[in-house]
Design a protein around this motif. Structure first.
Motif, PDB file in Angstrom:
ATOM      1  N   ALA A  81       0.825  -1.217   0.000  1.00 50.27           N
ATOM      2  CA  ALA A  81       0.000   0.000   0.000  1.00 50.27           C
ATOM      3  C   ALA A  81       0.852   1.258   0.000  1.00 50.27           C
ATOM      4  N   ALA A  82       2.020   1.199   0.645  1.00 53.88           N
ATOM      5  CA  ALA A  82       2.884   2.381   0.711  1.00 53.88           C
ATOM      6  C   ALA A  82       3.448   2.750  -0.649  1.00 53.88           C
ATOM      7  N   LEU A  83       3.333   1.862  -1.617  1.00 48.44           N
ATOM      8  CA  LEU A  83       3.758   2.173  -2.979  1.00 48.44           C
ATOM      9  C   LEU A  83       2.593   2.710  -3.804  1.00 48.44           C
ATOM     10  N   TRP A  84       1.418   2.125  -3.647  1.00 50.97           N
ATOM     11  CA  TRP A  84       0.254   2.507  -4.447  1.00 50.97           C
ATOM     12  C   TRP A  84      -0.366   3.829  -4.015  1.00 50.97           C
ATOM     13  N   LEU A  85      -0.552   4.047  -2.737  1.00 53.61           N
ATOM     14  CA  LEU A  85      -1.278   5.232  -2.271  1.00 53.61           C
ATOM     15  C   LEU A  85      -0.570   6.545  -2.584  1.00 53.61           C
ATOM     16  N   PRO A  86       0.755   6.642  -2.448  1.00 54.28           N
ATOM     17  CA  PRO A  86       1.401   7.893  -2.877  1.00 54.28           C
ATOM     18  C   PRO A  86       1.209   8.180  -4.365  1.00 54.28           C
ATOM     19  N   ILE A  87       1.180   7.124  -5.186  1.00 51.82           N
ATOM     20  CA  ILE A  87       0.990   7.307  -6.626  1.00 51.82           C
ATOM     21  C   ILE A  87      -0.417   7.818  -6.920  1.00 51.82           C
ATOM     22  N   THR A  88      -1.419   7.227  -6.271  1.00 51.41           N
ATOM     23  CA  THR A  88      -2.796   7.673  -6.519  1.00 51.41           C
ATOM     24  C   THR A  88      -3.004   9.094  -6.003  1.00 51.41           C
ATOM     25  N   ALA A  89      -2.410   9.422  -4.844  1.00 49.41           N
ATOM     26  CA  ALA A  89      -2.543  10.776  -4.300  1.00 49.41           C
ATOM     27  C   ALA A  89      -1.867  11.804  -5.207  1.00 49.41           C
ATOM     28  N   LEU A  90      -0.676  11.480  -5.696  1.00 48.14           N
ATOM     29  CA  LEU A  90       0.038  12.371  -6.612  1.00 48.14           C
ATOM     30  C   LEU A  90      -0.746  12.564  -7.906  1.00 48.14           C
ATOM     31  N   THR A  91      -1.368  11.496  -8.393  1.00 51.55           N
ATOM     32  CA  THR A  91      -2.135  11.574  -9.642  1.00 51.55           C
ATOM     33  C   THR A  91      -3.321  12.515  -9.515  1.00 51.55           C
ATOM     34  N   PHE A 135       3.378   8.798   1.507  1.00 53.86           N
ATOM     35  CA  PHE A 135       4.318   7.688   1.677  1.00 53.86           C
ATOM     36  C   PHE A 135       4.815   7.616   3.116  1.00 53.86           C
ATOM     37  N   ALA A 136       5.129   8.770   3.702  1.00 52.95           N
ATOM     38  CA  ALA A 136       5.621   8.794   5.076  1.00 52.95           C
ATOM     39  C   ALA A 136       4.588   8.242   6.050  1.00 52.95           C
ATOM     40  N   ILE A 137       3.316   8.499   5.757  1.00 49.11           N
ATOM     41  CA  ILE A 137       2.242   8.023   6.640  1.00 49.11           C
ATOM     42  C   ILE A 137       1.992   6.535   6.456  1.00 49.11           C
ATOM     43  N   THR A 138       1.857   6.122   5.197  1.00 50.50           N
ATOM     44  CA  THR A 138       1.438   4.741   4.926  1.00 50.50           C
ATOM     45  C   THR A 138       2.562   3.732   5.055  1.00 50.50           C
ATOM     46  N   SER A 139       3.813   4.152   4.864  1.00 48.94           N
ATOM     47  CA  SER A 139       4.913   3.193   4.960  1.00 48.94           C
ATOM     48  C   SER A 139       5.043   2.638   6.370  1.00 48.94           C
ATOM     49  N   LYS A 140       4.616   3.404   7.368  1.00 49.05           N
ATOM     50  CA  LYS A 140       4.672   2.927   8.744  1.00 49.05           C
ATOM     51  C   LYS A 140       3.524   1.968   9.059  1.00 49.05           C
ATOM     52  N   ALA A 141       2.561   1.889   8.137  1.00 49.14           N
ATOM     53  CA  ALA A 141       1.426   0.994   8.356  1.00 49.14           C
ATOM     54  C   ALA A 141       1.642  -0.368   7.733  1.00 49.14           C
ATOM     55  N   THR A 142       2.665  -0.503   6.889  1.00 50.86           N
ATOM     56  CA  THR A 142       2.917  -1.772   6.213  1.00 50.86           C
ATOM     57  C   THR A 142       4.145  -2.424   6.792  1.00 50.86           C
ATOM     58  N   ARG A 143       4.094  -3.714   6.924  1.00 47.89           N
ATOM     59  CA  ARG A 143       5.208  -4.480   7.447  1.00 47.89           C
ATOM     60  C   ARG A 143       5.399  -5.720   6.576  1.00 47.89           C
ATOM     61  N   ALA A 144       6.617  -6.161   6.514  1.00 49.20           N
ATOM     62  CA  ALA A 144       6.890  -7.372   5.751  1.00 49.20           C
ATOM     63  C   ALA A 144       6.124  -8.541   6.362  1.00 49.20           C
TER      64      ALA A 144
END
Length: 308
Positions: A81-91, A135-144
């Motif tokens: 999600a930390a990859l997709w959401l920044p792209i959709t927000a930027l778009t 990205f800064a917000i959502t990257s902390k929500a995703t974990r391997a």
């Protein structure tokens, strides 16, 4: 609602807000919307124009698709999600702000040809900051994704025992890129463009680092090396635990040496790897085969260190 869901929801909201701004702006202007607005700018001056209504519906469609993608990412709780959401927000920010600015500047200038972007060019560019914030917000929500419980050796190591483990992670993509950059450097020399050769050689060395990465575990901690040259060590004293995780390049931003708010990773390929949680709560990941053996030895070494 968990903190993770709140963060992902905030990322999705950041995608929807520019969409709402686009709709509100269109309704607010009403009949004042000019029939033609700039669609492309050369610097701060317009150089291509188009129908405002057609432009609006295209912008609305693009923003709606981005919003739907963001919603699906959150609903499915995707690990990337930390990859997709920044792209959709930027778009949505970029597309909606382009239409809104086109209309606003045309209304202010009286005609599309007389419109000037000026300092307002900052508005679309702020989309980069908008995406970075998401990205800064959502990257902390995703974990391997962890693969099973924390591995340990059985029987455990005795305080007087010494043990080490080494495995190699090989990246065909890096090897191919190294060969390509080396061939390009040689070609530059043969064609007389000698000043490009050092640049391509530097790129060849940089990619060659990831063609074969050795992962070594012993009482000193976890050490990474390439072609017998050690270039990164995580001291045992700074490690809290080691686990086996499925490492997906998309979750960490691609291949190679990756940085993110959660920590760093050496991603040579997708698949299993060792995920370290350090004492400062940062994470370090490296893709490597037989990761369970390396993680088990690290945890056993940590137990011996704690007992002593």
């Amino acid at each position: 609602m968990t903190t993770t869901r709140i963060r992902l929801g905030a990322g999705a909201a950041a995608t929807v807000l520019p969409l709402l701004a686009l709709v509100v702006a269109r309704i607010g202007w009403g009949a004042e919307v000019p029939p033609v607005i700039p669609q492309h700018w050369s610097g701060t001056q317009p150089d291509r124009f188009g129908n405002t209504t057609t432009y609006f519906w295209i912008a609305l469609a693009v923003c709606c698709v981005a919003a739907v993608v963001a919603g699906l990412v959150v609903a499915r709780d995707r690990s990337d999600a930390a990859l997709w959401l920044p792209i959709t927000a930027l778009t949505t920010w970029t597309v909606s702000s382009a239409w809104i600015l086109g209309v606003a500047l045309t209304v202010r200038a009286g005609s599309p040809a007389a419109a000037t972007m000026g300092a307002w060019i900052v508005i679309p560019l702020l989309g980069l900051a908008w995406g970075a914030a998401v990205f800064a917000i959502t990257s902390k929500a995703t974990r391997a994704r962890l693969s099973g419980p924390t591995p340990t050796l059985s029987p455990p190591l005795a305080p007087s025992e010494r043990a080490s483990w080494t495995a190699y992670s090989r990246g065909p993509w890096a090897a191919a890129l190294t060969l390509l950059m080396t061939a390009t450097a040689i070609g530059s020399l043969l064609m007389g463009v000698w000043w490009l050769a050092p640049l391509f050689l530097i790129l060849a060395v940089a990619s060659g680092v990831f063609a074969s990465v050795g992962v070594h575990v012993d009482r000193a901690g976890l050490t990474l090396s390439s072609w017998n040259v050690r270039w990164r060590r995580i001291p045992l004293d700074s490690i809290e635990s080691a686990q086996v995780a499925t490492i997906r390049p998309a979750e960490w931003g691609g291949w190679g040496y990756r940085f993110s708010p959660r920590g760093t990773a050496v991603v040579v390929r997708g698949g299993e790897g060792i995920l370290l949680t350090c004492r400062d709560r940062r994470q370090f990941a490296v893709t490597v085969p037989a990761a369970e053996q390396g993680a088990a030895l690290l945890n056993s070494l940590l137990e011996v260190r704690a007992a002593s």
